[in-house]
Design a protein around this motif. Structure first.
Motif, mmCIF file in Angstrom:
data_model
loop_
_atom_site.group_PDB
_atom_site.id
_atom_site.type_symbol
_atom_site.label_atom_id
_atom_site.label_comp_id
_atom_site.label_asym_id
_atom_site.label_seq_id
_atom_site.Cartn_x
_atom_site.Cartn_y
_atom_site.Cartn_z
ATOM 1 N N ASN A 97 0.826 -1.205 0.000
ATOM 2 C CA ASN A 97 0.000 0.000 0.000
ATOM 3 C C ASN A 97 0.862 1.257 0.000
ATOM 4 O OD1 ASN A 97 -3.092 -0.077 0.254
ATOM 5 N ND2 ASN A 97 -2.479 -1.833 1.512
ATOM 6 N N LEU A 98 1.939 1.234 0.784
ATOM 7 C CA LEU A 98 2.805 2.406 0.848
ATOM 8 C C LEU A 98 3.515 2.634 -0.482
ATOM 9 C CD1 LEU A 98 3.832 4.693 2.600
ATOM 10 C CD2 LEU A 98 5.664 3.191 3.421
ATOM 11 N N ARG A 99 3.927 1.551 -1.135
ATOM 12 C CA ARG A 99 4.530 1.691 -2.470
ATOM 13 C C ARG A 99 3.550 2.367 -3.428
ATOM 14 N NH1 ARG A 99 6.287 -3.742 -1.645
ATOM 15 N NH2 ARG A 99 8.530 -3.839 -1.195
ATOM 16 N N GLU A 100 2.294 1.937 -3.365
ATOM 17 C CA GLU A 100 1.270 2.545 -4.219
ATOM 18 C C GLU A 100 1.038 4.006 -3.856
ATOM 19 O OE1 GLU A 100 -2.385 0.554 -4.720
ATOM 20 O OE2 GLU A 100 -1.506 -1.080 -5.875
ATOM 21 N N ALA A 101 1.124 4.305 -2.570
ATOM 22 C CA ALA A 101 0.924 5.689 -2.128
ATOM 23 C C ALA A 101 1.999 6.597 -2.721
ATOM 24 C CB ALA A 101 0.948 5.763 -0.605
ATOM 25 N N PHE A 102 3.238 6.143 -2.728
ATOM 26 C CA PHE A 102 4.311 6.951 -3.302
ATOM 27 C C PHE A 102 4.102 7.137 -4.801
ATOM 28 C CE2 PHE A 102 6.795 5.643 0.532
ATOM 29 C CZ PHE A 102 7.009 6.926 1.011
ATOM 30 N N LYS A 103 3.619 6.103 -5.471
ATOM 31 C CA LYS A 103 3.309 6.235 -6.895
ATOM 32 C C LYS A 103 2.167 7.219 -7.094
ATOM 33 C CE LYS A 103 4.716 1.530 -8.130
ATOM 34 N NZ LYS A 103 4.231 0.202 -8.604
ATOM 35 N N ALA A 104 1.222 7.213 -6.152
ATOM 36 C CA ALA A 104 0.060 8.102 -6.253
ATOM 37 C C ALA A 104 0.440 9.559 -6.064
ATOM 38 C CB ALA A 104 -1.004 7.699 -5.237
ATOM 39 N N ASP A 109 13.870 3.278 0.972
ATOM 40 C CA ASP A 109 14.017 3.603 -0.448
ATOM 41 C C ASP A 109 13.587 5.030 -0.770
ATOM 42 O OD1 ASP A 109 14.997 1.110 -1.052
ATOM 43 O OD2 ASP A 109 13.070 0.297 -1.736
ATOM 44 N N HIS A 110 12.796 5.640 0.114
ATOM 45 C CA HIS A 110 12.218 6.947 -0.217
ATOM 46 C C HIS A 110 12.709 8.098 0.659
ATOM 47 C CE1 HIS A 110 9.358 4.393 -2.409
ATOM 48 N NE2 HIS A 110 9.135 5.465 -3.144
ATOM 49 N N PHE A 111 13.397 7.799 1.763
ATOM 50 C CA PHE A 111 13.829 8.880 2.648
ATOM 51 C C PHE A 111 15.291 8.707 3.049
ATOM 52 C CE2 PHE A 111 9.257 8.274 3.408
ATOM 53 C CZ PHE A 111 8.796 9.545 3.120
ATOM 54 N N GLU A 112 15.973 9.830 3.164
ATOM 55 C CA GLU A 112 17.371 9.813 3.608
ATOM 56 C C GLU A 112 17.477 9.746 5.128
ATOM 57 O OE1 GLU A 112 19.246 13.257 2.049
ATOM 58 O OE2 GLU A 112 19.039 12.670 -0.055
ATOM 59 N N ASP A 113 16.513 10.333 5.796
ATOM 60 C CA ASP A 113 16.554 10.468 7.264
ATOM 61 C C ASP A 113 15.194 10.051 7.816
ATOM 62 O OD1 ASP A 113 16.717 11.249 9.901
ATOM 63 O OD2 ASP A 113 17.053 13.375 9.498
#
Length: 289
Positions: free
Chosen positions: A53-60, A151-155
């Motif tokens: 779901n979170l992967r889809e949220a980032f795509k959204a 995969d989506h945040f540095e910190d």
């Protein structure tokens, strides 16, 4: 950190991701917004994992997901995140925790956590220090979910969902001389806790599907702690099921049972006007973690 208009402003903005009981939301400070917070509940698809779901949220954040939902807040280029997780928590006295710190502390945390709370052997075990309460909270996160976040945040900072609530109500417990038992309702469960001096006296959670079950568990803990029905106090907050009925039932046994009104508790801060925002998120933004 500096405080302005009731909201704690970090030096660099973080996206807050709240994951709890089949729900997920994104929020961030936005001083230009009417309520000073941008808050976006995200509709989860059933049948797939939270990580998926979170992967889809980032795509959204770029295109619509399968439900046609577009996440406006994720369109921004976030580098930092705070993740609030509703997972079982093991509280360890701070002195004992740091007394045993060594090079294999991560392995020790996992062993300790999995010995006390089964079913999380394949999860990553995280820890956060509750300095005010002289405790360290060990909690779990699904490894796939953690990978998506990495995969989506540095910190990234992680915290148990209830940590802001614990810290805020601990400070509140110093008002008056009576002992207090607190109950926080969210996602069809209730977190029941109490403090003694500068540490937890009791902390556990129970399902909160039915009023009579809630009454039973609260009174069971009350009796277990040896609290006084005439003098001591019960304070409840959150998404309380059948709140008036529950309060009426509890007042048959406890003289001092109350429901905390977040609007009054937080001095009418604008964030309290946001529809559906949980008490733990309000507390995190207004009082910090």
């Amino acid at each position: 950190m500096q405080e302005s208009d009731h909201i704690i402003i970090p030096k660099r903005p973080r996206l807050t991701i709240r994951i709890a009981g089949g729900t997920m939301s994104f929020s961030a400070i936005d001083v230009t917004a009417v309520n000073q917070i941008e808050y976006e509940p995200y509709p989860l698809r059933t049948g797939i994992s939270t990580a998926a779901n979170l992967r889809e949220a980032f795509k959204a954040g770029i295109t619509q997901n399968n439900d046609g939902h577009v996440s406006e807040i994720l369109k921004k280029n976030w580098q930092r995140a705070l993740v609030m997780l509703d997972t079982p928590v093991l509280l360890v006295p701070i002195d004992e925790y740091f007394e045993e710190q060594d090079e294999e502390s991560d392995k020790r945390d996992s062993t300790l956590y999995n010995h006390a709370l089964t079913g999380h052997e394949n999860d990553a075990i995280l820890s956060t220090v509750l300095t005010t309460l002289n405790a360290v909270a060990l909690f779990s996160i699904n490894k796939d979910l953690k990978m998506v976040l990495n995969d989506h945040f540095e910190d990234i900072k992680y915290t148990p969902l209830c940590a802001p609530v614990w810290n805020n109500l601990y400070r509140r417990s110093f008002t008056g001389q009576r002992r207090k038992l607190y109950v926080y309702f969210h996602e069809k469960k209730m977190e029941v806790f109490s403090f003694l001096q500068n540490r937890f006296r009791f902390c556990n959670n129970f399902e909160a599907n039915h009023t009579q079950d809630c009454v039973y568990f609260i009174l069971y803990v009350w009796k277990q702690l040896g609290m006084d029905q005439q003098k001591d106090e019960l304070h409840m907050v959150g998404t309380i099921p059948e709140r008036e009925t529950l309060l009426e039932e509890l007042r048959k046994y406890l003289q001092n049972a109350y429901i905390i009104n977040p609007t009054a508790d937080f001095n009418r801060a604008p964030i309290t006007n946001i529809k559906g925002i949980p008490y733990d998120l309000m507390t995190m933004y207004l009082k910090g973690r």
